[in-house]
Write a protein that holds these residues in place. Structure first.
Motif, PDB file in Angstrom:
ATOM      1  N   VAL A  43      -6.917  16.928 -13.029  1.00 49.71           N
ATOM      2  CA  VAL A  43      -6.856  15.540 -12.579  1.00 49.71           C
ATOM      3  C   VAL A  43      -5.967  15.477 -11.344  1.00 49.71           C
ATOM      4  N   LYS A  44      -6.528  15.032 -10.265  1.00 56.03           N
ATOM      5  CA  LYS A  44      -5.723  14.888  -9.049  1.00 56.03           C
ATOM      6  C   LYS A  44      -5.035  13.531  -9.065  1.00 56.03           C
ATOM      7  N   LEU A  45      -3.731  13.574  -8.873  1.00 56.60           N
ATOM      8  CA  LEU A  45      -2.944  12.344  -8.931  1.00 56.60           C
ATOM      9  C   LEU A  45      -2.072  12.260  -7.687  1.00 56.60           C
ATOM     10  N   VAL A  46      -1.994  11.066  -7.119  1.00 62.60           N
ATOM     11  CA  VAL A  46      -1.181  10.901  -5.918  1.00 62.60           C
ATOM     12  C   VAL A  46      -0.081   9.872  -6.173  1.00 62.60           C
ATOM     13  N   LEU A  47       1.100  10.132  -5.661  1.00 61.89           N
ATOM     14  CA  LEU A  47       2.185   9.143  -5.752  1.00 61.89           C
ATOM     15  C   LEU A  47       2.387   8.485  -4.408  1.00 61.89           C
ATOM     16  N   LEU A  48       2.428   7.148  -4.422  1.00 62.74           N
ATOM     17  CA  LEU A  48       2.617   6.408  -3.190  1.00 62.74           C
ATOM     18  C   LEU A  48       3.728   5.387  -3.390  1.00 62.74           C
ATOM     19  N   GLY A  49       4.300   4.934  -2.299  1.00 58.27           N
ATOM     20  CA  GLY A  49       5.337   3.916  -2.413  1.00 58.27           C
ATOM     21  C   GLY A  49       6.334   4.045  -1.274  1.00 58.27           C
ATOM     22  N   GLU A  50       7.129   2.994  -1.129  1.00 58.28           N
ATOM     23  CA  GLU A  50       8.125   2.956  -0.062  1.00 58.28           C
ATOM     24  C   GLU A  50       9.104   4.132  -0.168  1.00 58.28           C
ATOM     25  N   ALA A  51       9.734   4.450   0.957  1.00 57.84           N
ATOM     26  CA  ALA A  51      10.730   5.519   0.965  1.00 57.84           C
ATOM     27  C   ALA A  51      11.872   5.176   0.001  1.00 57.84           C
ATOM     28  N   ALA A  52      12.393   6.184  -0.663  1.00 65.37           N
ATOM     29  CA  ALA A  52      13.592   6.067  -1.493  1.00 65.37           C
ATOM     30  C   ALA A  52      13.444   5.214  -2.760  1.00 65.37           C
ATOM     31  N   VAL A  53      12.213   5.021  -3.230  1.00 66.95           N
ATOM     32  CA  VAL A  53      12.058   4.316  -4.499  1.00 66.95           C
ATOM     33  C   VAL A  53      12.130   5.282  -5.681  1.00 66.95           C
ATOM     34  N   LEU A  77       8.278  -3.845  -3.789  1.00 65.10           N
ATOM     35  CA  LEU A  77       7.096  -4.285  -4.536  1.00 65.10           C
ATOM     36  C   LEU A  77       6.017  -4.758  -3.556  1.00 65.10           C
ATOM     37  N   GLU A  78       6.450  -5.409  -2.485  1.00 63.98           N
ATOM     38  CA  GLU A  78       5.465  -5.850  -1.480  1.00 63.98           C
ATOM     39  C   GLU A  78       4.737  -4.646  -0.899  1.00 63.98           C
ATOM     40  N   LYS A  79       5.517  -3.589  -0.624  1.00 60.95           N
ATOM     41  CA  LYS A  79       4.919  -2.362  -0.090  1.00 60.95           C
ATOM     42  C   LYS A  79       3.957  -1.772  -1.123  1.00 60.95           C
ATOM     43  N   ALA A  80       4.372  -1.808  -2.393  1.00 62.20           N
ATOM     44  CA  ALA A  80       3.514  -1.286  -3.462  1.00 62.20           C
ATOM     45  C   ALA A  80       2.192  -2.055  -3.503  1.00 62.20           C
ATOM     46  N   LYS A  81       2.289  -3.375  -3.347  1.00 63.05           N
ATOM     47  CA  LYS A  81       1.064  -4.190  -3.377  1.00 63.05           C
ATOM     48  C   LYS A  81       0.122  -3.796  -2.241  1.00 63.05           C
ATOM     49  N   SER A  82       0.703  -3.509  -1.084  1.00 63.67           N
ATOM     50  CA  SER A  82      -0.176  -3.158   0.041  1.00 63.67           C
ATOM     51  C   SER A  82      -0.808  -1.780  -0.196  1.00 63.67           C
ATOM     52  N   TRP A  83      -0.097  -0.879  -0.872  1.00 61.84           N
ATOM     53  CA  TRP A  83      -0.707   0.410  -1.245  1.00 61.84           C
ATOM     54  C   TRP A  83      -1.849   0.188  -2.226  1.00 61.84           C
ATOM     55  N   VAL A  84      -1.618  -0.680  -3.197  1.00 58.85           N
ATOM     56  CA  VAL A  84      -2.668  -0.940  -4.189  1.00 58.85           C
ATOM     57  C   VAL A  84      -3.915  -1.485  -3.501  1.00 58.85           C
TER      58      VAL A  84
END
Lengths: 368, 252
Positions: B14-24, B101-108
């Motif tokens: 299963v390929k999984l990617v982690l995304l999110g703002e720096a330093a979270v 969280l705003e950054k997370a929403k834009s990734w989603v």
């Protein structure tokens, strides 16, 4: 900013040049130009966020790295048969597209380097890579591999390539990974910075973005190196101290240290620093002398003509820089020796290097 | 590292990617999952790091191939390279930083627009240890530990104490957003380990394994009937019936 104490202006400009190249490796020249054309007061720190350590470690290197000071490649001293075995394993098959360079690094030196027929690699690009690979972000990472976009400014200052970096061995003296205590790693990360060039790493530079192909190829290569015992041969060589040598091995009376650069091969070799250059102050002094001699024989000291040879004697040592068609050499000897003996010692060094060439330099590395 | 290459046939990749703002704390979440370790003051990730970890779920073994990406803005354009073929994504934010969280929403949003349509997305609010009353601060009533635990676990009730004031993203707000966007949701602490195994186990549960198996097996292996059976089982929601069973932890 802590620029080294050398104080020689030529040296300073070469240090700034390396810092510039390191920055380019992160943002590329064309990106940088575009940004500053649009906004001359742009704060570059925003773009370099998170990469400060690259610049710090580059500064640390610049102070003592003789390969950088002589713009050359520093290979790991190794039995040529072992080197050849490594190299033969690393030649990419034609199926793997876009591979540019494959490099095996041990102890911060190049074991071997495989490249396409039509591309050589500039020593400055190797130094940028070396600094990148040993950066704590990558060296201390628990990851099986890192895949990073990097600009190799001498290869192409305006574009990124991808670097696959995988540590096959980390040979950390104080192996912190086995201790799961959550509070300790803070101290270990700072400790490993001092001996940052340990470990054996496979580096594969690709012009493409197909990580999976590169990874499975590198995994295969790593397995082959392990299964056929090549990796063990290599680490035995390193562990037994054969990768290093001291001036005493040359048996030249009064000789304390030297730097020999093969000009045709753009490679450098030098013994370890030992007494009387064991402590940093003395080491700094001798490196400063090397720098002064380097500038003199390369006409970088403002003189109108290039010197072929320069000899300086102080109460602490005599040093000589000598440039010929095949090599340039910097040697440090006891101040009590007459100048004729210094010249004799330099000739003896060059004869010794000639004899040892096969182990000291990377020769006939395969191309594809 | 040592994991690679062992028993390749039985495990599902299963390929999984982690995304999110720096330093979270993306790398710390992965480090906790892969090595059960935590390092304070980690260096920022450069480019992306690749790690693997196996996860046992009932009779299946999943082999996560994890892309831990750098959060710095200059790496943003590289993200599609990592999520393009991913079957799962963990989008991480920091519960003490509202903008994350705003950054997370834009990734989603980007994932839902451009990634594999079947991708399983989990939202993880990390650093939850910073907003919980720590053991040392509640030292005055150490004999009533169980009570204290119960109190903090009461749903909807904000735990008392100064530490809670660090919180910038209320759990309910993130939960509501996750539900609305169809994401799995966990609050996690890479530092204490809270929620980390649950996060990856829950993703494993939701991954359409039969679908992956069918697509990697290719047409030659199983007959058309068997294939169809596999697909319909997946469409029926393999994982629903397993919800009642006790959780199998990932065998890290």
């Amino acid at each position: 900013m802590h620029v080294s104490l050398l104080g020689v202006s030529q040296n300073l400009s070469s240090q700034l040049e390396f810092l510039h190249l390191q920055i380019l490796s992160i943002v590329t020249a064309s990106q940088l130009r575009r940004i500053f054309e649009r906004r001359t007061n742009f704060d570059l720190r925003r773009l370099l966020d998170g990469t400060e350590t690259f610049l710090h470690s580059m500064l640390d290197r610049l102070e003592f790295d003789l390969a950088m000071a002589t713009s050359s490649l520093h290979c790991l001293r190794l039995d040529p048969m072992v080197r050849k075995r490594v190299a033969d394993t690393l030649v990419p098959t034609s199926k793997v597209k876009d591979i540019l360079y494959v490099i095996l690094i041990a102890r911060g030196r190049v074991v071997t380097l495989i490249r396409p027929k039509k591309h050589s690699i500039h020593p400055a690009d190797i130094h940028i890579l070396m600094n990148t690979v040993h950066n704590p972000s990558i060296f201390n990472s628990p990851a099986a591999a890192s895949w990073i976009p990097i600009c190799l400014p001498k290869f192409n200052p305006n574009g990124f390539v991808n670097a696959y970096i995988s540590f096959l061995q980390r040979d950390n003296p104080e192996e912190p990974s086995s201790a799961p205590s959550p509070s300790s790693p803070q101290s270990s990360s700072s400790a490993s910075v001092t001996d940052s060039d340990s470990g054996t790493a496979l580096v594969c530079i690709s012009g493409g973005a197909d990580f999976d192909t590169i990874r499975s190829w590198c995994d295969g290569v790593t397995q082959k190196l392990t299964n056929e015992g090549t990796l063990k041969l290599l680490s035995d060589c390193v562990r037994s101290g054969q990768a290093e040598y001291t001036v005493s091995e040359l048996g030249i009376p009064g000789l304390r240290h030297f730097v020999y650069k093969s000009r045709a091969q753009v490679q450098v070799t030098f013994p370890t620093f030992e007494d009387p250059y064991e402590n940093l102050t003395d080491r700094r002094r001798i490196i400063t002398f090397y720098q002064v001699l380097h500038d003199a024989i390369h006409a970088k000291s403002g003189q109108s003509e290039t010197l072929k040879l320069q000899y300086i004697r102080t109460e602490k040592e005599s040093v000589m820089g000598w440039i010929t068609q095949p090599f340039e050499m910097y040697i440090a000897l006891s101040p009590r020796l007459p100048k004729s003996a210094v010249v004799g010692a330099a000739n003896a060094v060059s004869r010794w290097v000639k004899k040892e060439e096969g182990r000291l330099f990377l020769k006939d590395a395969p191309v594809f | 590292m040592a994991e690679s290459g062992s028993v390749p046939d039985k495990s599902v990749q299963v390929k999984l990617v982690l995304l999110g703002e720096a330093a979270v704390g993306k790398s710390s979440v992965v480090l906790r999952f892969v090595s059960n370790e935590f390092q304070a003051n980690k260096e920022p990730t450069i480019g992306a790091a690749f790690l693997t970890q196996k996860c046992r779920l009932e009779d299946r073994v999943l082999r996560y191939e994890i892309w831990d990406t750098a959060g710095q803005e200059r790496f943003h354009s590289l993200a599609p390279m990592y999520y393009r073929n991913a079957q799962a994504a963990v989008v991480v934010y920091d519960v003490t930083k509202a903008t994350s969280l705003e950054k997370a929403k834009s990734w989603v949003k980007e994932l839902q627009r451009q990634a594999n349509p079947n991708i399983v997305i989990a939202l993880a609010g990390n650093k939850v240890d910073l907003v919980q009353p720590s053991a040392s601060s509640s030292g005055n009533n150490s004999e009533s530990e169980d009570e204290a635990d119960d109190a903090t676990a009461t749903p909807g009730e904000a735990p008392s104490g100064e530490s809670e004031s660090l919180r910038q993203v209320p759990r309910e707000e993130a939960q509501a957003y996750a539900t609305e966007a169809g994401l799995l949701f966990f609050e996690t602490s890479a530092k204490t380990g809270e929620g980390i195994v649950d996060l990856f186990t829950e993703i494993a549960r939701k991954i359409p394994i039969e679908h992956i198996l069918a697509s990697t097996r290719g047409a030659g292996r199983a007959g058309p009937g068997a294939n169809r059976a596999g697909v319909s089982r997946q469409e029926g929601g393999v994982n629903l019936e397993q919800g009642a069973k006790p959780k199998d932890a990932c065998n890290c």
